[in-house]
Scaffold this active site. Structure first.
Site, PDB file in Angstrom:
ATOM      1  N   HIS A  74       0.819  -1.228   0.000  1.00 25.15           N
ATOM      2  CA  HIS A  74       0.000   0.000   0.000  1.00 25.15           C
ATOM      3  C   HIS A  74       0.844   1.265   0.000  1.00 25.15           C
ATOM      4  O   HIS A  74       0.311   2.368  -0.178  1.00 25.15           O
ATOM      5  CB  HIS A  74      -1.010  -0.010   1.160  1.00 25.15           C
ATOM      6  CG  HIS A  74      -0.457   0.382   2.492  1.00 25.15           C
ATOM      7  ND1 HIS A  74      -0.089  -0.539   3.452  1.00 25.15           N
ATOM      8  CD2 HIS A  74      -0.212   1.602   3.027  1.00 25.15           C
ATOM      9  CE1 HIS A  74       0.351   0.119   4.521  1.00 25.15           C
ATOM     10  NE2 HIS A  74       0.285   1.414   4.291  1.00 25.15           N
ATOM     11  N   ASP A 122      -0.174  -7.554   1.755  1.00 23.43           N
ATOM     12  CA  ASP A 122       0.319  -6.168   1.738  1.00 23.43           C
ATOM     13  C   ASP A 122       1.836  -6.190   1.844  1.00 23.43           C
ATOM     14  O   ASP A 122       2.422  -5.869   2.883  1.00 23.43           O
ATOM     15  CB  ASP A 122      -0.319  -5.389   2.899  1.00 23.43           C
ATOM     16  CG  ASP A 122      -0.088  -3.892   2.792  1.00 23.43           C
ATOM     17  OD1 ASP A 122       0.483  -3.443   1.775  1.00 23.43           O
ATOM     18  OD2 ASP A 122      -0.489  -3.168   3.729  1.00 23.43           O
ATOM     19  N   GLY A 215       2.772   6.825   8.475  1.00 23.38           N
ATOM     20  CA  GLY A 215       4.191   7.056   8.204  1.00 23.38           C
ATOM     21  C   GLY A 215       5.052   5.898   8.643  1.00 23.38           C
ATOM     22  O   GLY A 215       6.199   5.764   8.211  1.00 23.38           O
ATOM     23  N   SER A 217       3.978   2.818   8.083  1.00 16.02           N
ATOM     24  CA  SER A 217       3.621   1.783   7.121  1.00 16.02           C
ATOM     25  C   SER A 217       4.850   1.248   6.392  1.00 16.02           C
ATOM     26  O   SER A 217       5.754   2.009   6.032  1.00 16.02           O
ATOM     27  CB  SER A 217       2.655   2.341   6.070  1.00 16.02           C
ATOM     28  OG  SER A 217       1.380   2.508   6.615  1.00 16.02           O
ATOM     29  N   GLY A 218       4.844  -0.064   6.145  1.00 17.81           N
ATOM     30  CA  GLY A 218       5.934  -0.679   5.396  1.00 17.81           C
ATOM     31  C   GLY A 218       7.150  -1.010   6.225  1.00 17.81           C
ATOM     32  O   GLY A 218       8.028  -1.747   5.779  1.00 17.81           O
TER      33      GLY A 218
END
Length: 270
Positions: A74, A122, A215, A217-218
């Site tokens: 995402h 994801d 922020g 994320s990942g």
């Protein structure tokens, strides 16, 4: 069995060097985020995009090989130009030993559906245009053994430059937050995440105090193995729309141990 063993060894990318920071993290039992010790999560990446001539942090990532970074699907938009920053602690100052690298290609999991985050998958891999030189500031993460499941209440650390609280400020310095794993049986209960959470995800947190936020994320969910090495068991995927630290709505991560073979296949074929 030998095949699994081989996959584990190759995925750990010459496992001798992964998951052991030159600057060990200060893993206090502080509840709520705190500044990380500089360069103590040396596989942490900052994924940044270009806009109006400037680079902006958008997501975290994890260095899993000298030319591969793992992040969340995402985080990726085909309309943006990205770079990966490694060896960073403070995003707003020049730091000796840090390096910005352009992606050569970005591979998003084929089952990822941007209109249905709860479907899972994801995960994305970024192949860098060059092999980075490993150092005390830039090291590889270890990946967990295939299909390994964290026990309930395992203490892990989420790291990133995400917002300090819902709609809050973005920090300059890398943050870490202690999160306790919530097992699938609990996390999938009504009143928790219910059917939204899948078995290829990891839940952690939900105490109403500490969580990942926009922020982050990942970025990685770092959990220490029995041998002392840090393994990245999760990729920050989603949290509650009600806010970042919502009670009984733990942070939800892509479960890395469900994707070992996919990661290996992508790295081998690209």
């Amino acid at each position: 069995m030998l095949g699994i063993l081989f996959a584990v060894l190759t995925l750990a990318t010459a496992a001798l060097g992964c998951g052991v920071p030159a600057y060990p993290p200060a893993v206090s039992k502080v509840v709520g985020g705190e500044d990380a010790r500089p360069y103590s999560w040396p596989w942490q990446a900052s994924l940044q995009y270009s806009s109006s001539g400037k680079w902006h942090h958008t997501c975290g990532g994890t260095l899993i090989a000298s030319n591969w970074v793992m992040t969340a699907a995402h985080c990726i938009s085909s309309s943006r130009t990205y770079r990966v920053f490694l060896g960073k602690y403070n995003l707003n100052v020049e730091e000796a030993g840090s390096i910005a690298v352009q992606p050569q290609k970005i591979i998003v999991h084929e089952k990822w559906n941007p209109n249905n985050v709860a479907n899972g998958y994801d995960i994305a891999l970024i192949k860098l245009t060059e092999h980075v030189t490993l150092s005390k500031q830039i090291e590889l993460a270890c990946l967990p053994a295939p299909q390994s499941i964290l026990a309930s209440n395992t203490a892990c650390y989420v790291t990133g430059w995400g917002r300090l609280q819902t709609n809050g400020a973005l920090p300059d310095d890398l943050q870490q937050g202690l999160l306790l794993v919530v097992d699938y049986a609990t996390c999938s209960k009504t009143g928790w995440w219910g059917s939204t959470v899948k078995r290829n995800m990891v839940c952690a947190g939900g105490d109403g105090i500490t969580s990942s936020c926009n922020g982050d994320s990942g970025g990685p969910l770092n959990c220490q193995g029995a041998d002392g090495r840090w393994e990245v068991h999760g990729i920050v995927s989603f949290g509650s729309a009600l806010g970042c630290n919502f009670y009984h709505k733990p942070s939800v991560f892509t479960r890395v141990s469900d994707f070992n073979s996919w990661i290996q296949q992508v790295m081998d074929s690209n």
